[in-house]
Design a protein around this motif. Sequence first.
Motif, PDB file in Angstrom:
ATOM      1  N   CYS A 267      -7.313  -3.860   8.095  1.00 18.29           N
ATOM      2  CA  CYS A 267      -7.733  -3.051   6.955  1.00 18.29           C
ATOM      3  C   CYS A 267      -6.991  -3.561   5.733  1.00 18.29           C
ATOM      4  O   CYS A 267      -6.223  -4.508   5.806  1.00 18.29           O
ATOM      5  N   SER A 268      -7.233  -2.933   4.600  1.00 16.89           N
ATOM      6  CA  SER A 268      -6.593  -3.368   3.368  1.00 16.89           C
ATOM      7  C   SER A 268      -5.402  -2.472   3.054  1.00 16.89           C
ATOM      8  O   SER A 268      -5.561  -1.282   2.804  1.00 16.89           O
ATOM      9  N   GLU A 269      -4.210  -3.052   3.089  1.00 14.90           N
ATOM     10  CA  GLU A 269      -2.997  -2.305   2.787  1.00 14.90           C
ATOM     11  C   GLU A 269      -2.295  -2.916   1.586  1.00 14.90           C
ATOM     12  O   GLU A 269      -2.348  -4.133   1.380  1.00 14.90           O
ATOM     13  N   CYS A 270      -1.634  -2.068   0.803  1.00 11.15           N
ATOM     14  CA  CYS A 270      -0.867  -2.525  -0.350  1.00 11.15           C
ATOM     15  C   CYS A 270       0.570  -2.800   0.088  1.00 11.15           C
ATOM     16  O   CYS A 270       1.308  -1.872   0.425  1.00 11.15           O
ATOM     17  N   GLY A 271       0.951  -4.068   0.082  1.00  9.46           N
ATOM     18  CA  GLY A 271       2.309  -4.435   0.468  1.00  9.46           C
ATOM     19  C   GLY A 271       3.355  -3.812  -0.438  1.00  9.46           C
ATOM     20  O   GLY A 271       4.458  -3.480   0.001  1.00  9.46           O
ATOM     21  N   TYR A 272       2.997  -3.633  -1.723  1.00  5.06           N
ATOM     22  CA  TYR A 272       3.930  -3.010  -2.668  1.00  5.06           C
ATOM     23  C   TYR A 272       4.206  -1.557  -2.284  1.00  5.06           C
ATOM     24  O   TYR A 272       5.347  -1.095  -2.310  1.00  5.06           O
ATOM     25  N   MET A 273       3.150  -0.829  -1.937  1.00  7.94           N
ATOM     26  CA  MET A 273       3.323   0.576  -1.544  1.00  7.94           C
ATOM     27  C   MET A 273       4.167   0.697  -0.283  1.00  7.94           C
ATOM     28  O   MET A 273       4.945   1.632  -0.125  1.00  7.94           O
ATOM     29  N   LYS A 274       4.010  -0.270   0.598  1.00  5.99           N
ATOM     30  CA  LYS A 274       4.654  -0.172   1.904  1.00  5.99           C
ATOM     31  C   LYS A 274       6.098  -0.668   1.910  1.00  5.99           C
ATOM     32  O   LYS A 274       6.765  -0.587   2.945  1.00  5.99           O
ATOM     33  N   VAL A 275       6.608  -1.210   0.774  1.00  5.97           N
ATOM     34  CA  VAL A 275       8.020  -1.623   0.777  1.00  5.97           C
ATOM     35  C   VAL A 275       8.946  -0.405   0.789  1.00  5.97           C
ATOM     36  O   VAL A 275      10.097  -0.492   1.213  1.00  5.97           O
ATOM     37  N   ASN A 276       8.438   0.734   0.327  1.00  4.18           N
ATOM     38  CA  ASN A 276       9.230   1.958   0.408  1.00  4.18           C
ATOM     39  C   ASN A 276       9.280   2.432   1.858  1.00  4.18           C
ATOM     40  O   ASN A 276       8.260   2.463   2.540  1.00  4.18           O
ATOM     41  N   THR A 277      10.470   2.786   2.309  1.00 11.48           N
ATOM     42  CA  THR A 277      10.645   3.283   3.674  1.00 11.48           C
ATOM     43  C   THR A 277      11.422   4.598   3.628  1.00 11.48           C
ATOM     44  O   THR A 277      12.004   4.952   2.601  1.00 11.48           O
TER      45      THR A 277
END
Length: 314
Positions: A267-277
Motif C-alpha cells: 500500500c502507499s505509506e508516508c515514510g515521513y509520517m512513520k518516522v515518529n514512534t
Amino acid sequence: MNSIVKVELKEKINKIKEEKNAVILAHYYQRPEIQEVADYVGDSLGLSQKAAEIDADIIVFAGVHFMAETAKILNPAKKVVLPDLTAGCSLADSCPPNAFGSFVASHPDHIVITYINCSAEIKAMSDLVCTSSNALKIVESIPKDTPIIFAPDKNLGKYIIKQTGRDMLLWDGSCIVHEAFCIDKLLDLYQNNPGSVIIAHPESEEHILKTAKYVGSTAGMINYVKEHPKEKFIVATEAGILHEMKKKVPDTILIPAPAEEDNTCACSECGYMKVNTLQKLYDCLHNETPEINVIEDIRKKALTPIVRMLELSK
C-alpha cells in the motif's frame, strides 16, 4: 516493539502529559499506537482548529513538520514539540520559498491560496490557506473575476478547477505518497473484489480520481465509510487512515489501494509520517525537544491567512 513495552510507554506518556499540562495532537496517518495515546486525532483542518483552541502549556504534535509549525503559528506563547525533526513532507519540499516568491511576484494581480501542506514561509506569502476539507469553499469565496494562484499541490488544484470551473494558475508540486498509487494494480484489485467502492483523496492523480465513487479529505473519507458501513471499500490515501476507519466500522471490509512499488504492506505509506514512534513521542515530551519555533515576522504574516481559513470554515 512488543505489546508490553507499548503499554508501559503509553502509561508513562499519560502520566507525564498530565504532570506537564501537555496535549498530544496526532494525524490520521500516524502509527496506530500513537493515535491511541493522542488527545485528539484528525486531519489537517481538524488539527488546525484544535490547535487554535488548545488550553495547555505544551503541544506535542505527532505529525509532520509543517503541522507543528502551524500549531506554533497559532500558539506563539506555547511550547510546541515534534517527536522527530526529520518528519518532513514531500509536498512542502516541492515548493521552495525563493522560487515561489519569484513566482508570486511575477503575477502581482493574483490572490494566493496555499494548501496547508507547505512551510511557514510559503504561508506568509499567501492570502488564504486551505485544507482538502475546505479547499472548494475557500476557492469559491473569492470573486470569480479575481485570478488565483493555487499552490503547492497541482493534483488538488486540478480537482478544484474541475469542481468549480475556476481557471487557477497552479504551482507544479505534488505528494509522492498520493502519486504512488498504481492504476493497473488498482483496477485489478477492483475486478477481484466485485461490488467494492473506491474512495480517494484529492491529492491523488486524476486517473485515480476518475475511478473513485467518492473523493474527499481524510476526515471526509472516514465519514463516508461510516455512512455506508455495508459497502466494501478500496481506500486510496495513506494507509494509516485504516486504523481510525476500522474503529468506526469494525465489520466493514477495508482494502488499501496498491502502490507502484513492492513493499511490505503493498500500500502507499508516508515514510515521513512513520518516522515518529511511541518511544520518540515519550522522549520529546520528557525532554521537551525538539522544539518548533517560527521567526516572528514570518509567524505574523502566516497567521493572517490561517485565521481567515478558520473563520471561513466555521
